[in-house]
Design an enzyme around this catalytic site. Structure first.
Site, PDB file in Angstrom:
ATOM      1  N   ASN A   9       0.870  -1.175   0.000  1.00 24.15           N
ATOM      2  CA  ASN A   9       0.000   0.000   0.000  1.00 24.15           C
ATOM      3  C   ASN A   9       0.906   1.224   0.000  1.00 24.15           C
ATOM      4  OD1 ASN A   9      -1.762   2.063   0.502  1.00 24.15           O
ATOM      5  ND2 ASN A   9      -2.361   1.378   2.557  1.00 24.15           N
ATOM      6  N   TRP A  10       0.958   1.906  -1.129  1.00 20.71           N
ATOM      7  CA  TRP A  10       1.880   3.043  -1.253  1.00 20.71           C
ATOM      8  C   TRP A  10       1.344   4.306  -0.580  1.00 20.71           C
ATOM      9  CZ3 TRP A  10       3.760   2.808  -7.101  1.00 20.71           C
ATOM     10  CH2 TRP A  10       4.398   1.576  -7.307  1.00 20.71           C
ATOM     11  N   LYS A  11       0.110   4.271  -0.121  1.00 21.27           N
ATOM     12  CA  LYS A  11      -0.495   5.439   0.540  1.00 21.27           C
ATOM     13  C   LYS A  11      -0.314   6.670  -0.366  1.00 21.27           C
ATOM     14  CE  LYS A  11       0.077   3.034   4.858  1.00 21.27           C
ATOM     15  NZ  LYS A  11       0.216   3.063   6.301  1.00 21.27           N
ATOM     16  N   HIS A  95      -9.400   1.169   5.215  1.00 25.39           N
ATOM     17  CA  HIS A  95      -8.083   1.341   5.839  1.00 25.39           C
ATOM     18  C   HIS A  95      -8.201   2.276   7.044  1.00 25.39           C
ATOM     19  CE1 HIS A  95      -3.910   2.389   6.511  1.00 25.39           C
ATOM     20  NE2 HIS A  95      -3.613   1.265   5.883  1.00 25.39           N
ATOM     21  N   GLU A  97      -6.439   4.601   8.062  1.00 23.94           N
ATOM     22  CA  GLU A  97      -6.181   6.024   7.785  1.00 23.94           C
ATOM     23  C   GLU A  97      -7.403   6.686   7.145  1.00 23.94           C
ATOM     24  OE1 GLU A  97      -2.467   5.332   5.784  1.00 23.94           O
ATOM     25  OE2 GLU A  97      -1.608   4.746   7.701  1.00 23.94           O
ATOM     26  N   GLU A 167      -5.169  -5.079  10.528  1.00 25.17           N
ATOM     27  CA  GLU A 167      -4.114  -4.088  10.739  1.00 25.17           C
ATOM     28  C   GLU A 167      -4.351  -3.378  12.066  1.00 25.17           C
ATOM     29  OE1 GLU A 167      -2.239  -2.839   6.706  1.00 25.17           O
ATOM     30  OE2 GLU A 167      -3.872  -1.484   7.152  1.00 25.17           O
ATOM     31  N   GLY A 173       2.955   1.961  10.867  1.00 25.95           N
ATOM     32  CA  GLY A 173       3.928   3.049  10.727  1.00 25.95           C
ATOM     33  C   GLY A 173       4.647   3.404  12.016  1.00 25.95           C
ATOM     34  N   SER A 213       3.779  -2.501  10.225  1.00 29.13           N
ATOM     35  CA  SER A 213       5.230  -2.626  10.394  1.00 29.13           C
ATOM     36  C   SER A 213       5.782  -3.987   9.961  1.00 29.13           C
ATOM     37  CB  SER A 213       5.631  -2.302  11.840  1.00 29.13           C
ATOM     38  OG  SER A 213       5.255  -0.978  12.168  1.00 29.13           O
ATOM     39  N   GLY A 234       2.990  -1.134   4.247  1.00 32.74           N
ATOM     40  CA  GLY A 234       3.112   0.278   3.901  1.00 32.74           C
ATOM     41  C   GLY A 234       4.570   0.619   3.636  1.00 32.74           C
ATOM     42  N   GLY A 235       5.230   1.149   4.652  1.00 29.64           N
ATOM     43  CA  GLY A 235       6.589   1.670   4.531  1.00 29.64           C
ATOM     44  C   GLY A 235       7.570   0.768   3.790  1.00 29.64           C
TER      45      GLY A 235
HETATM   46  P1  13P Z   1       3.277   0.120   7.642  1.00 30.26           P
HETATM   47  O1  13P Z   1       3.752  -1.155   6.993  1.00 30.26           O
HETATM   48  O2  13P Z   1       4.030   1.331   7.190  1.00 30.26           O
HETATM   49  O3  13P Z   1       3.200  -0.026   9.130  1.00 30.26           O
HETATM   50  O4  13P Z   1       1.773   0.368   7.127  1.00 30.26           O
HETATM   51  C1  13P Z   1       0.858  -0.657   7.201  1.00 30.26           C
HETATM   52  C2  13P Z   1      -0.350  -0.276   6.434  1.00 30.26           C
HETATM   53  O5  13P Z   1      -1.081   0.617   6.826  1.00 30.26           O
HETATM   54  C3  13P Z   1      -0.624  -0.980   5.179  1.00 30.26           C
HETATM   55  O6  13P Z   1      -1.906  -0.701   4.721  1.00 30.26           O
END
Ligand code: 13P
Length: 249
Positions: A9-11, A95, A97, A167, A173, A213, A234-235
């Site tokens: 997920n590149w956000k 999600h 966020e 999640e 993050g 993470s 994500g990251g």
């Molecule tokens: P991180 O891997 O950066 O913790 O993010 C997880 C995420 O929100 C994937 O959708």
């Protein structure tokens, strides 16, 4: 029996140019991978060009949201029908966020899920508790409410087009991942909810990804758990070497 599914997920990261460049590099590195599903979710603006770059690859493209209608007076929104037309395969819904910053609710996720499935797309439905909820011992209650709200009126036949992503918000993050055992416990609980609502076979077939993470250093231990079928990252999905290592865990 359940094919592992690793998604990035590149956000709101990477410009359009960076996204295409990155997709081309991934394509090169991952083309020999056959035994698992690979998904990336770029920003909306990069979607069409990333789909084009990956048209003949084994990497599927997702978006990070889609609307509950295919058209209408909904300024600023994205029709899943257009996504389908482009060649998008998955839509991430619910999600944390989106829940935190854009007032996403289980009811809206449910409406979006129904529309996305109707249009022939697959969905990754995200659930997870906050730190406060975990510390108050409410993890199961929260996840149960989310699953029940998001899956309201979803038929058994649609389940093969849905992946659930657990999640925990406190692990996103933050560098604090749930231990593999902590994650598996909630995954097993989610599977039991699906068994109760549908049946044991459906529960045995549905894939549940862990997100929060996930990194090349911890994915093996997570994937070794019986109820963890993939990762939503994500990251660590934003660098070619690291996403390659995640996919090839
Ligand atoms: P991180 O891997 O950066 O913790 O993010 C997880 C995420 O929100 C994937 O959708």
């Amino acid at each position: 029996m359940r094919t592992p599914i690793i998604a990035g997920n590149w956000k709101m990261y990477k410009s359009v140019k960076e996204s295409i460049n990155f997709a081309n590099q991934l394509n090169e590195k991952l083309k020999s991978v056959k035994d698992r599903e690979i998904v990336i979710a770029p920003t909306f603006l990069a979607t069409a060009l990333v789909v084009d770059a990956l048209r003949f690859s084994n990497i599927q493209v997702a978006t990070q949201d889609a609307h509950w209608e295919n058209e209408g007076a909904f300024t600023g929104n994205i029709s899943p029908l257009s996504l389908k037309e482009l060649g998008v395969k998955f839509v991430i819904l619910g999600h944390s966020e989106k829940r935190q910053y854009d007032n996403e609710t289980d009811e809206r996720v449910n409406r979006k899920l129904k529309n996305v499935l109707k249009d022939g797309l697959k969905a990754i439905v995200c659930v997870g508790e906050t730190l406060q909820e975990r510390e108050a011992g409410k993890t199961e209650k929260v996840v149960e409410t989310q699953v029940s709200g998001c899956f309201e009126g979803i038929g058994l036949g649609d389940l093969s087009n849905i992946v659930i992503a657990y999640e925990p918000v406190w692990a996103i993050g933050t560098g604090k991942n749930a231990t593999p055992e902590q994650a598996n416990e909630v995954h097993a609980f989610i599977r039991s909810l699906i068994a109760k609502k549908y049946n044991a076979e459906a529960a045995g077939n549905i894939r549940i990804q862990y997100g929060g993470s996930v990194k090349p250093e911890n994915i093996k231990q997570l994937m070794a758990q019986p109820d963890i079928d993939g990762a939503l990252v994500g990251g660590a999905s934003l660098k070619v070497e690291s996403f390659e290592a995640l996919v090839k865990f």
